[in-house]
Design a protein around this motif. Structure first.
Motif, PDB file in Angstrom:
ATOM      1  N   HIS A   1      47.956   1.025 -22.929  1.00 30.45           N
ATOM      2  CA  HIS A   1      47.760   0.090 -24.040  1.00 30.45           C
ATOM      3  C   HIS A   1      46.373  -0.559 -24.034  1.00 30.45           C
ATOM      4  N   LEU A   2      45.431   0.089 -23.326  1.00 34.16           N
ATOM      5  CA  LEU A   2      44.060  -0.424 -23.349  1.00 34.16           C
ATOM      6  C   LEU A   2      43.373  -0.029 -24.659  1.00 34.16           C
ATOM      7  N   PRO A   3      42.421  -0.857 -25.140  1.00 36.75           N
ATOM      8  CA  PRO A   3      41.661  -0.470 -26.334  1.00 36.75           C
ATOM      9  C   PRO A   3      40.743   0.710 -26.027  1.00 36.75           C
ATOM     10  N   PRO A   4      40.384   1.493 -27.050  1.00 35.16           N
ATOM     11  CA  PRO A   4      39.587   2.704 -26.815  1.00 35.16           C
ATOM     12  C   PRO A   4      38.296   2.476 -26.027  1.00 35.16           C
ATOM     13  N   HIS A   5      37.571   1.388 -26.305  1.00 30.43           N
ATOM     14  CA  HIS A   5      36.289   1.206 -25.612  1.00 30.43           C
ATOM     15  C   HIS A   5      36.483   0.964 -24.117  1.00 30.43           C
ATOM     16  N   LYS A   6      37.591   0.354 -23.740  1.00 31.45           N
ATOM     17  CA  LYS A   6      37.875   0.148 -22.314  1.00 31.45           C
ATOM     18  C   LYS A   6      38.202   1.467 -21.627  1.00 31.45           C
ATOM     19  N   ILE A   7      38.897   2.340 -22.351  1.00 31.61           N
ATOM     20  CA  ILE A   7      39.240   3.656 -21.808  1.00 31.61           C
ATOM     21  C   ILE A   7      37.970   4.483 -21.589  1.00 31.61           C
ATOM     22  N   VAL A   8      37.027   4.377 -22.519  1.00 33.53           N
ATOM     23  CA  VAL A   8      35.738   5.051 -22.357  1.00 33.53           C
ATOM     24  C   VAL A   8      35.002   4.497 -21.141  1.00 33.53           C
ATOM     25  N   GLU A   9      35.006   3.185 -20.985  1.00 35.68           N
ATOM     26  CA  GLU A   9      34.337   2.551 -19.848  1.00 35.68           C
ATOM     27  C   GLU A   9      34.912   3.036 -18.519  1.00 35.68           C
ATOM     28  N   MET A  10      36.202   3.375 -18.508  1.00 31.92           N
ATOM     29  CA  MET A  10      36.852   3.820 -17.273  1.00 31.92           C
ATOM     30  C   MET A  10      36.598   5.293 -16.970  1.00 31.92           C
ATOM     31  N   GLY A  11      35.947   6.001 -17.904  1.00 33.95           N
ATOM     32  CA  GLY A  11      35.540   7.368 -17.579  1.00 33.95           C
ATOM     33  C   GLY A  11      36.175   8.469 -18.384  1.00 33.95           C
TER      34      GLY A  11
ATOM     35  N   GLN B   1      27.679  21.965 -31.572  1.00 36.07           N
ATOM     36  CA  GLN B   1      28.734  21.926 -30.558  1.00 36.07           C
ATOM     37  C   GLN B   1      28.134  21.694 -29.169  1.00 36.07           C
ATOM     38  N   MET B   2      27.025  22.338 -28.890  1.00 35.19           N
ATOM     39  CA  MET B   2      26.322  22.106 -27.623  1.00 35.19           C
ATOM     40  C   MET B   2      25.912  20.638 -27.498  1.00 35.19           C
ATOM     41  N   LEU B   3      25.449  20.069 -28.609  1.00 38.02           N
ATOM     42  CA  LEU B   3      25.032  18.664 -28.600  1.00 38.02           C
ATOM     43  C   LEU B   3      26.226  17.745 -28.380  1.00 38.02           C
ATOM     44  N   ALA B   4      27.353  18.054 -29.016  1.00 37.93           N
ATOM     45  CA  ALA B   4      28.556  17.221 -28.845  1.00 37.93           C
ATOM     46  C   ALA B   4      29.030  17.239 -27.392  1.00 37.93           C
ATOM     47  N   ILE B   5      28.979  18.411 -26.770  1.00 35.37           N
ATOM     48  CA  ILE B   5      29.366  18.517 -25.357  1.00 35.37           C
ATOM     49  C   ILE B   5      28.390  17.729 -24.491  1.00 35.37           C
ATOM     50  N   SER B   6      27.106  17.894 -24.765  1.00 34.30           N
ATOM     51  CA  SER B   6      26.078  17.209 -23.972  1.00 34.30           C
ATOM     52  C   SER B   6      26.176  15.697 -24.120  1.00 34.30           C
ATOM     53  N   ARG B   7      26.424  15.237 -25.336  1.00 32.81           N
ATOM     54  CA  ARG B   7      26.568  13.790 -25.565  1.00 32.81           C
ATOM     55  C   ARG B   7      27.719  13.225 -24.730  1.00 32.81           C
ATOM     56  N   ALA B   8      28.831  13.956 -24.676  1.00 33.05           N
ATOM     57  CA  ALA B   8      29.971  13.500 -23.879  1.00 33.05           C
ATOM     58  C   ALA B   8      29.636  13.499 -22.388  1.00 33.05           C
ATOM     59  N   LEU B   9      28.875  14.487 -21.939  1.00 31.25           N
ATOM     60  CA  LEU B   9      28.504  14.554 -20.519  1.00 31.25           C
ATOM     61  C   LEU B   9      27.569  13.414 -20.121  1.00 31.25           C
ATOM     62  N   MET B  10      26.807  12.900 -21.083  1.00 24.20           N
ATOM     63  CA  MET B  10      25.871  11.815 -20.782  1.00 24.20           C
ATOM     64  C   MET B  10      26.589  10.534 -20.365  1.00 24.20           C
ATOM     65  N   ALA B  11      27.877  10.453 -20.644  1.00 23.62           N
ATOM     66  CA  ALA B  11      28.654   9.283 -20.220  1.00 23.62           C
ATOM     67  C   ALA B  11      29.099   9.395 -18.760  1.00 23.62           C
ATOM     68  N   ARG B  12      28.776  10.526 -18.116  1.00 21.96           N
ATOM     69  CA  ARG B  12      29.259  10.799 -16.754  1.00 21.96           C
ATOM     70  C   ARG B  12      30.774  10.600 -16.655  1.00 21.96           C
ATOM     71  N   PRO B  13      31.527  11.381 -17.422  1.00 28.51           N
ATOM     72  CA  PRO B  13      32.972  11.136 -17.509  1.00 28.51           C
ATOM     73  C   PRO B  13      33.727  11.479 -16.238  1.00 28.51           C
ATOM     74  N   ARG B  14      34.780  10.715 -16.005  1.00 29.13           N
ATOM     75  CA  ARG B  14      35.741  11.053 -14.947  1.00 29.13           C
ATOM     76  C   ARG B  14      36.566  12.248 -15.388  1.00 29.13           C
ATOM     77  N   ILE B  15      36.867  12.305 -16.686  1.00 29.38           N
ATOM     78  CA  ILE B  15      37.537  13.452 -17.277  1.00 29.38           C
ATOM     79  C   ILE B  15      36.954  13.689 -18.664  1.00 29.38           C
ATOM     80  N   LEU B  16      36.705  14.955 -18.977  1.00 30.24           N
ATOM     81  CA  LEU B  16      36.137  15.343 -20.260  1.00 30.24           C
ATOM     82  C   LEU B  16      37.251  15.924 -21.129  1.00 30.24           C
ATOM     83  N   LEU B  17      37.488  15.292 -22.281  1.00 30.36           N
ATOM     84  CA  LEU B  17      38.477  15.778 -23.236  1.00 30.36           C
ATOM     85  C   LEU B  17      37.758  16.599 -24.300  1.00 30.36           C
ATOM     86  N   MET B  18      38.260  17.800 -24.575  1.00 29.96           N
ATOM     87  CA  MET B  18      37.614  18.680 -25.546  1.00 29.96           C
ATOM     88  C   MET B  18      38.630  19.092 -26.599  1.00 29.96           C
TER      89      MET B  18
END
Length: 237
Positions: free
Chosen positions: A69-79, A143-160
């Protein structure tokens, strides 16, 4: 401990029961794919994970922490970082500015520059076009840019979400090779939602088959590829 886990998730759109008792586990370093036909609930699953569509019953965990039940921006902050369906890059921003938006929540400027260099190594075509507006790129480049943009967040998990959508077969092959490379070389954990079941199962470690909001099958990707029911329904065999 799983990086991400869904436990008995039920999601609704008004009175429409979109997801029914969904349980999914994604372990460290895995590519896990969710396959199914259009309208099966694949994108709704991602929207539930990201907090965009509220979960009515069940729980979602990230590294053992309940994020249901966390807001989306908090979920992004967590990775949790997502490559959305249809790419959705910022068309009026340059390639470099799009990548900077991916790192918006980060404060480590030196590491951000290093990560941008890394995605340019991964996608040399983006390096050639770093000052070009995102909206002027081809579909494959976006599509390459969208993937790269997501990787720039250093995600704990990447959703595609449907990374092959609308792309030519040769570009699809290239995108899936890159997804596999991101997982193997960067040890990035990936949850891949994809209608192209054959390509997804070829690179995944395990998979789930979603039908009308219900998980019908789950197994290793290798076994699902060999499963006659999956072959008939999703592989055209």
């Amino acid at each position: 401990m799983a990086v991400m886990e869904l436990r008995g998730v039920h999601t609704y759109y008004g009175n429409i029961h979109a997801l029914r008792d969904i349980s999914i586990s994604v372990e460290e370093g895995e590519i896990v794919t969710l396959i199914g036909a259009n309208g099966a609930g694949k994108t709704t699953t991602l929207m539930s994970i990201c907090g965009i569509v509220p979960v009515r019953e069940g729980e979602i965990y990230l590294d053992g922490v309940n994020i249901t039940h966390l807001p989306p921006h908090k979920i992004v902050e967590m990775g949790v970082s997502q490559v959305p369906e249809g790419r959705r890059i910022f068309p009026q921003l340059t390639v470099a500015e799009n990548l900077e938006m991916g790192a918006y929540l980060r404060k480590d400027k030196d590491a951000i520059k290093s990560d941008m260099d890394r995605v340019f190594d991964l996608f040399p075509r983006l390096a050639e076009r770093k000052n070009q507006l995102g909206g002027t790129l081809s579909g494959g480049e976006q599509q390459m840019l969208a993937i790269s943009r997501a990787l720039m967040a250093r995600p704990r998990i990447l959703l595609m979400d449907e990374p092959s959508l609308g792309l030519a077969p040769l570009i699809v092959q290239h995108i899936f090779e890159i997804i596999k490379n991101i997982n193997e070389e960067n040890r990035t954990t990936i949850f891949l939602v994809e209608q192209n079941a054959h390509m997804a199962l070829k690179i995944a470690h395990k998979g789930y088959v979603l039908q009308n909001g219900v998980i019908k099958l789950s197994d290793t990707a290798e076994r699902l590829l060999a499963n006659e029911e999956v072959q008939r329904a999703y592989l055209g065999l």
